[in-house]
Design a protein around this motif. Structure first.
Motif, PDB file in Angstrom:
ATOM      1  N   PRO A  69       6.305  -3.334  14.849  1.00 52.92           N
ATOM      2  CA  PRO A  69       4.987  -4.328  14.517  1.00 52.92           C
ATOM      3  C   PRO A  69       4.020  -3.951  13.661  1.00 52.92           C
ATOM      4  CG  PRO A  69       5.534  -3.647  16.952  1.00 52.92           C
ATOM      5  CD  PRO A  69       6.164  -2.808  16.177  1.00 52.92           C
ATOM      6  N   VAL A  70       4.048  -2.755  13.084  1.00 55.94           N
ATOM      7  CA  VAL A  70       3.089  -2.143  12.126  1.00 55.94           C
ATOM      8  C   VAL A  70       3.632  -1.717  10.722  1.00 55.94           C
ATOM      9  CG1 VAL A  70       1.475  -1.487  13.919  1.00 55.94           C
ATOM     10  CG2 VAL A  70       3.137   0.146  12.859  1.00 55.94           C
ATOM     11  N   MET A  71       5.048  -2.185  10.482  1.00 55.82           N
ATOM     12  CA  MET A  71       5.665  -1.903   9.341  1.00 55.82           C
ATOM     13  C   MET A  71       5.003  -2.716   8.267  1.00 55.82           C
ATOM     14  SD  MET A  71       8.390   0.037   9.623  1.00 55.82           S
ATOM     15  CE  MET A  71       9.713  -0.506   8.698  1.00 55.82           C
ATOM     16  N   THR A  72       4.903  -3.900   8.613  1.00 53.95           N
ATOM     17  CA  THR A  72       4.328  -4.825   7.403  1.00 53.95           C
ATOM     18  C   THR A  72       2.959  -4.337   6.887  1.00 53.95           C
ATOM     19  OG1 THR A  72       5.826  -6.485   7.896  1.00 53.95           O
ATOM     20  CG2 THR A  72       3.793  -7.184   6.461  1.00 53.95           C
ATOM     21  N   PRO A  73       2.015  -4.266   7.936  1.00 58.57           N
ATOM     22  CA  PRO A  73       0.710  -3.594   7.471  1.00 58.57           C
ATOM     23  C   PRO A  73       0.755  -2.415   6.870  1.00 58.57           C
ATOM     24  CG  PRO A  73       0.563  -4.472   9.558  1.00 58.57           C
ATOM     25  CD  PRO A  73       2.039  -4.593   9.369  1.00 58.57           C
ATOM     26  N   LEU A  74       1.619  -1.577   7.133  1.00 56.61           N
ATOM     27  CA  LEU A  74       1.639  -0.282   6.222  1.00 56.61           C
ATOM     28  C   LEU A  74       2.396  -0.442   5.188  1.00 56.61           C
ATOM     29  CD1 LEU A  74       2.779   2.248   9.336  1.00 56.61           C
ATOM     30  CD2 LEU A  74       0.664   2.227   8.207  1.00 56.61           C
ATOM     31  N   ARG A  75       3.113  -1.073   4.963  1.00 54.24           N
ATOM     32  CA  ARG A  75       3.870  -1.433   3.409  1.00 54.24           C
ATOM     33  C   ARG A  75       2.657  -2.046   2.686  1.00 54.24           C
ATOM     34  NH1 ARG A  75       9.028  -3.082   6.187  1.00 54.24           N
ATOM     35  NH2 ARG A  75       8.340  -5.289   5.943  1.00 54.24           N
ATOM     36  N   TRP A  76       1.770  -2.866   3.156  1.00 50.06           N
ATOM     37  CA  TRP A  76       1.020  -3.667   2.196  1.00 50.06           C
ATOM     38  C   TRP A  76      -0.061  -2.445   1.907  1.00 50.06           C
ATOM     39  CZ3 TRP A  76       0.537  -7.670  -0.341  1.00 50.06           C
ATOM     40  CH2 TRP A  76       1.361  -8.837   0.023  1.00 50.06           C
ATOM     41  N   ALA A  77      -0.353  -1.613   3.121  1.00 44.13           N
ATOM     42  CA  ALA A  77      -1.432  -0.652   2.659  1.00 44.13           C
ATOM     43  C   ALA A  77      -0.855   0.621   1.581  1.00 44.13           C
ATOM     44  CB  ALA A  77      -1.894   0.117   4.123  1.00 44.13           C
ATOM     45  N   SER A  78       0.452   0.893   1.778  1.00 42.22           N
ATOM     46  CA  SER A  78       1.076   1.556   0.680  1.00 42.22           C
ATOM     47  C   SER A  78       1.173   1.008  -0.760  1.00 42.22           C
ATOM     48  CB  SER A  78       2.640   2.055   1.385  1.00 42.22           C
ATOM     49  OG  SER A  78       3.080   2.965   0.288  1.00 42.22           O
ATOM     50  N   ALA A  79       1.338  -0.222  -0.684  1.00 42.37           N
ATOM     51  CA  ALA A  79       1.577  -0.906  -1.950  1.00 42.37           C
ATOM     52  C   ALA A  79      -0.038  -1.049  -2.438  1.00 42.37           C
ATOM     53  CB  ALA A  79       2.162  -2.228  -1.708  1.00 42.37           C
ATOM     54  N   LEU A  80      -0.861  -1.239  -1.709  1.00 44.63           N
ATOM     55  CA  LEU A  80      -2.339  -1.454  -2.466  1.00 44.63           C
ATOM     56  C   LEU A  80      -2.684   0.034  -2.915  1.00 44.63           C
ATOM     57  CD1 LEU A  80      -4.893  -3.006  -2.704  1.00 44.63           C
ATOM     58  CD2 LEU A  80      -5.626  -2.406  -0.421  1.00 44.63           C
ATOM     59  N   VAL A  81      -2.547   1.022  -2.113  1.00 47.90           N
ATOM     60  CA  VAL A  81      -2.771   2.304  -2.609  1.00 47.90           C
ATOM     61  C   VAL A  81      -2.417   2.867  -3.848  1.00 47.90           C
ATOM     62  CG1 VAL A  81      -2.895   4.835  -2.134  1.00 47.90           C
ATOM     63  CG2 VAL A  81      -3.438   3.306  -0.344  1.00 47.90           C
ATOM     64  N   LEU A  82      -0.986   2.489  -4.073  1.00 41.56           N
ATOM     65  CA  LEU A  82      -0.185   2.683  -5.145  1.00 41.56           C
ATOM     66  C   LEU A  82      -0.484   2.050  -6.305  1.00 41.56           C
ATOM     67  CD1 LEU A  82       3.265   3.317  -3.673  1.00 41.56           C
ATOM     68  CD2 LEU A  82       2.013   4.873  -4.887  1.00 41.56           C
ATOM     69  N   ALA A  83      -0.968   0.533  -6.242  1.00 38.83           N
ATOM     70  CA  ALA A  83      -1.345  -0.327  -7.256  1.00 38.83           C
ATOM     71  C   ALA A  83      -2.973   0.156  -7.708  1.00 38.83           C
ATOM     72  CB  ALA A  83      -1.521  -1.807  -6.634  1.00 38.83           C
ATOM     73  N   VAL A  84      -3.734   0.526  -6.789  1.00 34.41           N
ATOM     74  CA  VAL A  84      -5.132   1.066  -7.242  1.00 34.41           C
ATOM     75  C   VAL A  84      -4.842   2.255  -8.031  1.00 34.41           C
ATOM     76  CG1 VAL A  84      -7.205   2.071  -6.250  1.00 34.41           C
ATOM     77  CG2 VAL A  84      -6.251   0.028  -5.309  1.00 34.41           C
ATOM     78  N   LEU A  85      -4.007   3.253  -7.446  1.00 34.88           N
ATOM     79  CA  LEU A  85      -4.016   4.547  -8.442  1.00 34.88           C
ATOM     80  C   LEU A  85      -3.514   4.018  -9.802  1.00 34.88           C
ATOM     81  CD1 LEU A  85      -2.445   6.779  -5.632  1.00 34.88           C
ATOM     82  CD2 LEU A  85      -4.769   6.807  -6.620  1.00 34.88           C
ATOM     83  N   ALA A  86      -2.430   3.260  -9.716  1.00 40.20           N
ATOM     84  CA  ALA A  86      -1.952   3.053 -11.106  1.00 40.20           C
ATOM     85  C   ALA A  86      -2.802   2.244 -11.937  1.00 40.20           C
ATOM     86  CB  ALA A  86      -0.505   2.016 -10.855  1.00 40.20           C
ATOM     87  N   VAL A  87      -3.518   1.115 -11.452  1.00 37.60           N
ATOM     88  CA  VAL A  87      -4.611   0.721 -12.252  1.00 37.60           C
ATOM     89  C   VAL A  87      -5.638   1.851 -12.990  1.00 37.60           C
ATOM     90  CG1 VAL A  87      -6.437  -0.977 -12.463  1.00 37.60           C
ATOM     91  CG2 VAL A  87      -4.089  -1.567 -11.383  1.00 37.60           C
ATOM     92  N   ARG A  88      -6.102   2.617 -11.979  1.00 37.61           N
ATOM     93  CA  ARG A  88      -6.846   3.482 -12.213  1.00 37.61           C
ATOM     94  C   ARG A  88      -6.612   4.614 -13.294  1.00 37.61           C
ATOM     95  NH1 ARG A  88     -10.096   6.784  -7.515  1.00 37.61           N
ATOM     96  NH2 ARG A  88     -11.033   4.779  -7.526  1.00 37.61           N
ATOM     97  N   GLY A  89      -5.178   4.949 -13.191  1.00 36.94           N
ATOM     98  CA  GLY A  89      -4.655   5.789 -14.213  1.00 36.94           C
ATOM     99  C   GLY A  89      -4.567   5.090 -15.589  1.00 36.94           C
ATOM    100  N   ALA A  90      -4.203   4.097 -15.461  1.00 35.27           N
ATOM    101  CA  ALA A  90      -4.227   3.119 -16.946  1.00 35.27           C
ATOM    102  C   ALA A  90      -5.455   3.023 -17.519  1.00 35.27           C
ATOM    103  CB  ALA A  90      -3.420   1.812 -16.527  1.00 35.27           C
TER     104      ALA A  90
END
Length: 209
Positions: A69-90
């Motif tokens: 039941p929580v797979m989708t929220p966790l995937r979104w959370a993981s994707a969001l964290v990675l995207a934020v880190l990528a944008v910050r790195g750039a």
């Protein structure tokens, strides 16, 4: 015990070798910061994999329906964290390039090996697919699945070692990449390319189908 050792090694490499967003980010961070920080990050990923392997042999089949039941929220959370880190790195890479410095920071503070360990441990823990993978693998082995405490311990340690060896290899690749592209422009291109790749791979985490 030898069967559990082989199964653990195969499980660890099986989950570690496909280079996703976390692997790409590991290489990018190591290229910018050096081997020690990259090794800390690699061990953070391996620790999470080892923890999930432990959960799998301790009762992975029972955890799968609880995680569903929580797979989708966790995937979104993981994707969001990675995207934020990528944008910050750039952003940091561009700022460093404009001021004449080298991109050696991910944010306002230096990324130490300990901080890299905790960061990558958290990112990897957010991915519930790891425990599902290990649980499915243990269930698929049927009667040969690790059953005794010794076999389970060997399986978990073997998976941890396998994951750690691969993640450290990625960190080494990042170190060599950083040395090869040591100039300002090379570091900038590396940072922007890796950030783009990380965002694309993060988007795939939440893409339908």
């Amino acid at each position: 015990m030898s069967a559990a050792l082989v199964a653990g090694l195969l499980a660890g490499y099986g989950i570690a070798i496909p280079v996703g967003a976390v692997g790409a980010y590991l290489v990018a961070v190591t290229a910018r910061t050096g081997w020690r920080t990259g090794a800390g990050a690699a061990l953070g990923v391996a620790t999470a994999d080892g923890g999930y392997a432990l959960l799998a042999v301790a009762g992975g089949s029972a955890l799968v329906p609880l995680l569903t039941p929580v797979m989708t929220p966790l995937r979104w959370a993981s994707a969001l964290v990675l995207a934020v880190l990528a944008v910050r790195g750039a952003y940091v890479a561009l700022a460093a390039y404009r001021t004449g410095g080298l991109a050696s920071r991910d944010d306002g503070a230096a990324l130490t090996p300990a901080r890299a360990y905790l960061t990558f441990l958290g990112i990897t823990i957010l991915n519930p697919m790891t425990v599902v993978y290990f649980a499915a693998l243990v269930l698929a082995t049927g009667p040969s699945a690790p059953a005794t405490p010794l076999d389970r311990t060997v399986f978990v340690l073997a998976a941890l070692v396998a994951s750690a060896s691969w993640q450290l290899l990625l960190a080494l690749g990042g170190t060599l990449l950083g040395r090869t592209l040591a100039g300002r422009r090379g570091r900038l291109v590396t940072a922007l390319a890796s950030s783009t790749l990380i965002v694309v791979l993060a988007a795939r985490l939440v893409a339908p189908g």
